[in-house]
Design a protein around this motif. Structure first.
Motif, PDB file in Angstrom:
ATOM      1  N   LEU A 122       0.827  -1.210   0.000  1.00 34.28           N
ATOM      2  CA  LEU A 122       0.000   0.000   0.000  1.00 34.28           C
ATOM      3  C   LEU A 122       0.860   1.258   0.000  1.00 34.28           C
ATOM      4  O   LEU A 122       0.503   2.254  -0.642  1.00 34.28           O
ATOM      5  CB  LEU A 122      -0.944  -0.022   1.207  1.00 34.28           C
ATOM      6  N   ASP A 123       1.978   1.227   0.700  1.00 36.56           N
ATOM      7  CA  ASP A 123       2.904   2.366   0.643  1.00 36.56           C
ATOM      8  C   ASP A 123       3.437   2.562  -0.776  1.00 36.56           C
ATOM      9  O   ASP A 123       3.599   3.704  -1.248  1.00 36.56           O
ATOM     10  CB  ASP A 123       4.078   2.139   1.603  1.00 36.56           C
ATOM     11  N   ARG A 124       3.720   1.467  -1.433  1.00 37.91           N
ATOM     12  CA  ARG A 124       4.223   1.535  -2.813  1.00 37.91           C
ATOM     13  C   ARG A 124       3.166   2.150  -3.734  1.00 37.91           C
ATOM     14  O   ARG A 124       3.482   2.962  -4.611  1.00 37.91           O
ATOM     15  CB  ARG A 124       4.586   0.119  -3.266  1.00 37.91           C
ATOM     16  N   VAL A 125       1.921   1.744  -3.546  1.00 38.84           N
ATOM     17  CA  VAL A 125       0.838   2.326  -4.347  1.00 38.84           C
ATOM     18  C   VAL A 125       0.749   3.826  -4.104  1.00 38.84           C
ATOM     19  O   VAL A 125       0.621   4.625  -5.044  1.00 38.84           O
ATOM     20  CB  VAL A 125      -0.502   1.629  -4.017  1.00 38.84           C
ATOM     21  N   THR A 126       0.816   4.229  -2.844  1.00 34.90           N
ATOM     22  CA  THR A 126       0.752   5.652  -2.517  1.00 34.90           C
ATOM     23  C   THR A 126       1.871   6.435  -3.207  1.00 34.90           C
ATOM     24  O   THR A 126       1.658   7.545  -3.699  1.00 34.90           O
ATOM     25  CB  THR A 126       0.844   5.843  -0.992  1.00 34.90           C
ATOM     26  N   LYS A 127       3.048   5.855  -3.257  1.00 38.13           N
ATOM     27  CA  LYS A 127       4.207   6.545  -3.819  1.00 38.13           C
ATOM     28  C   LYS A 127       4.170   6.613  -5.343  1.00 38.13           C
ATOM     29  O   LYS A 127       4.443   7.671  -5.935  1.00 38.13           O
ATOM     30  CB  LYS A 127       5.487   5.847  -3.365  1.00 38.13           C
ATOM     31  N   LEU A 128       3.849   5.486  -5.991  1.00 38.19           N
ATOM     32  CA  LEU A 128       4.037   5.394  -7.440  1.00 38.19           C
ATOM     33  C   LEU A 128       2.767   5.579  -8.270  1.00 38.19           C
ATOM     34  O   LEU A 128       2.834   6.009  -9.414  1.00 38.19           O
ATOM     35  CB  LEU A 128       4.663   4.038  -7.799  1.00 38.19           C
TER      36      LEU A 128
END
Length: 471
Positions: free
Chosen positions: A31-37
């Motif tokens: 989910l952090d990756r989704v938020t970032k990219l």
């Protein structure tokens, strides 16, 4: 964090067994990756963060007791927004679709959930999956993770981009003419279209009578694990944990002794030289690992070509029928590309449509005969690289000639990354007879092992200039 998100599903499960990883840790990282990219590439059109974290907590408690509920327990999976996921709407890339959340999962999603996978978000698609790029009035443009000026392909572009960038190791997608394989090819991941109807679609997802559900993953093993879960019968419970079964069982048996046909470029298809070189090397690899590779002119496929007309006829008629049932006001909200496709379908007479259906039957029968002589067929996945965003160039508006015929014949086909052409991924397509899904996966795995690790796109993404994602 980046190391976790780029692990395969099978590696995650191994980490859960060893207690070196936890499902909560993994879901947080995804989910952090989704938020970032995702603000750059626009792979997702909906998330269920609260539900995903709750499910991850339950999976973690099961792993602590060494009692996983299935072989994918705690593994994040995204789902293309043509397929229902309970608690999220199915917008299908269309302003005309209901914004209400679904009450139940589609059958394939239910089976993945029963195997322990955690559906956490919906991925972008072209409107109703109508074209081979991923843009639409509702969700805007999805961008290629290798070069954001370009398309990742479609219509499952969101799924391919999500997997390529570590926004979950697994994605459930659909393929009606290449919609799994083309974005897999252009995004540098694995995309498998199973034998028609092998994965249960439910009535809503199979309305074209050409589309089937399948996995997009970073490894062939993960594709097999997803297929195991999705083809497990309703009354069988989830697949067994800890031992290979189904499509995973013989995955590492190799290709020694197989007779494999190799078709570098069927009649009327001009393959870009740099792509042809990559795919030729892949074909040579099969010979090096023990298969007999025979370059072949494939008459059944050659007969199919007329710029893929038998596919284009059916595709446009099916979309015309869908639009015909819409309210007049809704039709004004449609993607102009879909409207043009529907209008073309309204101009096709009954005799032409029936001729296309008869040609489809003849192609299927011809390929049955073809596969009496060969175990598998190799071709490029696509003849050129991805187009710029937004839009679909005129020369790509006909049926995708190297992939759509597999839908016509109902054959299993997989795209596996086989090299970089002008610094962009390209794919090898491996095709088998109907029902030979395990063999296709086995061959893809043998090639993947011989090829070695394929690079991932860099995580530092930038939009070109001041272009926007949302319409």
């Amino acid at each position: 964090m980046s190391e976790i998100v780029m692990l395969s599903a099978s590696q995650l499960v191994a980490g859960f067994w060893q207690r070196s990883l936890s499902p909560v840790e993994v879901m947080c990282a995804v989910l952090d990756r989704v938020t970032k990219l995702d603000p750059v590439v626009n792979a997702f059109c909906g998330l269920d963060e609260e539900g995903a974290m709750s499910a991850a907590g339950e999976a973690e408690r099961r792993w602590r007791r060494a009692e996983p509920c299935g072989p994918l327990d705690g593994v994040p999976v995204s789902v293309k927004d043509l397929v229902a996921v309970a608690g999220l709407p199915t917008r299908q890339g269309s302003w005309t679709a209901s914004p209400d959340s679904e009450n139940a999962d589609a059958p394939a999603v239910a089976r993945l959930r029963r195997a322990g996978a955690i559906p956490f978000g919906k991925t972008t698609t072209s409107e109703f999956g109508n074209k081979i790029v991923t843009d639409c009035p509702l969700t805007g443009v999805t961008r290629n993770p290798w070069d954001t000026r370009l398309s990742p392909g479609g219509s499952s572009g969101g799924s391919a981009v999500a997997v390529a960038l570590g926004m979950g190791p697994l994605s459930l997608a659909t393929d009606g003419g290449g919609s799994i394989r083309i974005p897999a090819c252009w995004s540098g991941v694995v995309g498998f279209k199973p034998t028609f109807a092998l994965v249960p679609a439910g009535s809503a997802a199979s309305w074209t009578a050409l589309s089937t559900l399948g996995p997009i993953t970073r490894t062939v093993r993960d594709a097999a694990l997803m297929l195991d879960a999705m083809t497990c019968g309703n009354n069988d419970g989830p697949p067994r944990v800890g031992s290979p079964s189904g499509y995973s069982a013989a995955l590492d048996d190799g290709v020694a002794g197989l007779r494999i046909a190799w078709c570098p470029a069927p009649d009327s298809v001009s393959v870009a030289p740099d792509i042809a070189e990559c795919v030729q090397r892949a074909a040579d690899t099969f010979e090096a690992i023990g298969a007999t590779v025979i370059q072949a002119d494939i008459a059944p496929i050659a007969d199919y070509y007329g710029n893929g007309r038998i596919h284009s006829v059916q595709w446009s008629v099916f979309f015309a029928q869908r639009v015909r049932h819409m309210e007049v006001a809704d039709r004004t909200l449609l993607d102009p590309d879909l409207t043009a496709l529907s209008d073309a379908g309204t101009r096709i007479d009954t005799a032409t449509f029936v001729d296309a259906l008869l040609a489809r039957h003849a192609l299927g029968a011809s390929m049955e005969t073809f596969f009496e002589r060969y175990d598998l067929l190799l071709t490029p996945t696509f003849h050129c690289g991805p187009p710029p965003v937004p839009g679909l160039p005129g020369h790509l508006r006909n049926a995708p000639l190297l992939t759509a015929w597999c839908n016509q014949a109902g054959l299993p086909a997989i795209s596996v990354p086989c090299g970089l052409a002008r610094d962009l991924p390209t794919g090898l397509q491996i095709v088998g007879r109907r029902g030979s899904d395990a063999l296709v996966l086995r061959a893809a795995r043998a090639y993947e092992l011989a090829r070695g690790d394929f690079p991932a796109p860099g995580p530092e993404l930038q939009l070109p200039g001041d272009t926007e994602i949302a319409p």
